[in-house]
Design an enzyme around this catalytic site. Structure first.
Site, PDB file in Angstrom:
ATOM      1  N   SER A  74       0.828  -1.203   0.000  1.00 38.76           N
ATOM      2  CA  SER A  74       0.000   0.000   0.000  1.00 38.76           C
ATOM      3  C   SER A  74       0.864   1.256   0.000  1.00 38.76           C
ATOM      4  O   SER A  74       1.981   1.265   0.514  1.00 38.76           O
ATOM      5  CB  SER A  74      -0.921  -0.003   1.226  1.00 38.76           C
ATOM      6  OG  SER A  74      -1.656  -1.196   1.293  1.00 38.76           O
TER       7      SER A  74
HETATM    8  N1  SAH Z   1      -1.533  -3.714   3.234  1.00 43.83           N
HETATM    9  C1  SAH Z   1      -0.702  -4.653   2.575  1.00 43.83           C
HETATM   10  C2  SAH Z   1      -1.027  -4.914   1.126  1.00 43.83           C
HETATM   11  C3  SAH Z   1      -2.410  -4.735   0.705  1.00 43.83           C
HETATM   12  S1  SAH Z   1      -2.739  -5.374  -0.899  1.00 43.83           S
HETATM   13  C4  SAH Z   1       0.732  -4.179   2.610  1.00 43.83           C
HETATM   14  O1  SAH Z   1       1.014  -3.175   3.240  1.00 43.83           O
HETATM   15  O2  SAH Z   1       1.573  -4.856   2.013  1.00 43.83           O
HETATM   16  C5  SAH Z   1      -4.216  -6.226  -0.480  1.00 43.83           C
HETATM   17  C6  SAH Z   1      -4.009  -7.594   0.065  1.00 43.83           C
HETATM   18  O3  SAH Z   1      -5.298  -8.130   0.348  1.00 43.83           O
HETATM   19  C7  SAH Z   1      -3.370  -8.559  -0.931  1.00 43.83           C
HETATM   20  O4  SAH Z   1      -2.266  -9.175  -0.343  1.00 43.83           O
HETATM   21  C8  SAH Z   1      -4.481  -9.557  -1.236  1.00 43.83           C
HETATM   22  O5  SAH Z   1      -4.006 -10.879  -1.474  1.00 43.83           O
HETATM   23  C9  SAH Z   1      -5.300  -9.499   0.030  1.00 43.83           C
HETATM   24  N2  SAH Z   1      -6.685  -9.967  -0.106  1.00 43.83           N
HETATM   25  C10 SAH Z   1      -7.552  -9.749  -1.127  1.00 43.83           C
HETATM   26  N3  SAH Z   1      -8.729 -10.356  -0.865  1.00 43.83           N
HETATM   27  C11 SAH Z   1      -8.590 -10.968   0.343  1.00 43.83           C
HETATM   28  C12 SAH Z   1      -9.462 -11.768   1.151  1.00 43.83           C
HETATM   29  N4  SAH Z   1     -10.712 -12.074   0.787  1.00 43.83           N
HETATM   30  N5  SAH Z   1      -8.980 -12.231   2.328  1.00 43.83           N
HETATM   31  C13 SAH Z   1      -7.718 -11.961   2.735  1.00 43.83           C
HETATM   32  N6  SAH Z   1      -6.861 -11.211   2.013  1.00 43.83           N
HETATM   33  C14 SAH Z   1      -7.287 -10.713   0.828  1.00 43.83           C
END
Ligand code: SAH
Length: 225
Positions: A74
């Site tokens: 993010s």
């Molecule tokens: N905040 C994190 C990255 C966010 S990207 C950082 O700082 O690195 C969003 C993340 O949400 C991704 O890794 C994706 O795989 C995850 N994601 C998407 N749908 C999801 C779900 N239903 N349950 C759990 N994780 C999910």
């Protein structure tokens, strides 16, 4: 001739990196982030450890960067904004995070709250997040490989929930697992029309407040190795 290990050169490298981080903190301050605890975490957390070495030089830019599997780390402003929005209103003992990714948001948040329960659907990313958090000696985070739309019922209720991937609408299980008085911050809506929303759960109804337009990867269902 100064050798590579010349102390003044090493200090120089340190200075540059401290300056680069300070520039990022200044930028977030200019954009309205005011919580000093959050700004200090942005200053402290070594974001370059969370991205591929080849992207290291861009780690302190205020942009999202690829972390593989079609996902991104993010953007620092968004991490700061979400953390600030979650913290405003009082101390948090138990926070549920959906979308651990590489663990950067988790690392910013964890020292500011009691315990973090973080759920990620891609196992490889979760493994990387665990390693990153261990390396930073952050010990109050519990990780789970699961579909975050289900929350983490066994550890509920939570007094804060932070969602890092955008659902079309917040899954009902998350509201059920939010304690009365608790806050949930999530990007909601379809690609191109997402809004960051802070929900506060009252005795009888959930209060909804828009924090402005955002751009997140979508929340997906099912698990991935
Ligand atoms: N905040 C994190 C990255 C966010 S990207 C950082 O700082 O690195 C969003 C993340 O949400 C991704 O890794 C994706 O795989 C995850 N994601 C998407 N749908 C999801 C779900 N239903 N349950 C759990 N994780 C999910």
């Amino acid at each position: 001739m100064s050798s590579y290990l010349d102390p003044s050169r090493l200090a120089g490298i340190g200075m540059t990196s401290a300056r680069t981080r300070e520039r990022l903190v200044q930028r977030l301050t200019d954009q309205g982030i005011a919580d000093l605890r959050v700004l200090d975490r942005i200053r402290q957390v070594p974001r370059h450890l969370f991205v591929d070495e080849a992207l290291g030089s861009r780690a302190y830019e205020d942009t999202a960067l690829p972390i593989g599997f079609g996902q991104t780390i993010s953007q620092p402003y968004i991490v700061a904004r979400m953390t600030e929005a979650l913290l405003a209103g009082g101390a948090l003992r138990k926070v549920l995070e959906i979308g651990t990714g590489c663990g950067y948001q988790t690392a910013v948040l964890a020292p500011l709250v009691g315990e973090v329960y973080s759920v990620e659907r891609i196992a490889s990313l979760l493994g990387r997040a665990r390693r990153n958090l261990r390396e930073l000696r952050i010990r109050n985070v519990h990780c789970r490989h699961d579909d975050g739309a289900l929350g983490w019922p066994a550890r509920a209720p939570f007094d804060g929930i932070l969602v890092a991937a955008a659902p079309a609408a917040v899954p009902p299980a998350l509201f059920e697992q939010l304690d009365v008085g608790g806050r949930l911050v999530a990007p909601v809506g379809p690609d191109g029309r997402q809004e960051l929303i802070r929900y506060t759960k009252g005795e009888h109804r959930v209060h909804r407040e828009s924090l402005g337009p955002v751009q997140f990867v979508p929340m997906l269902s099912g698990l991935q190795r």
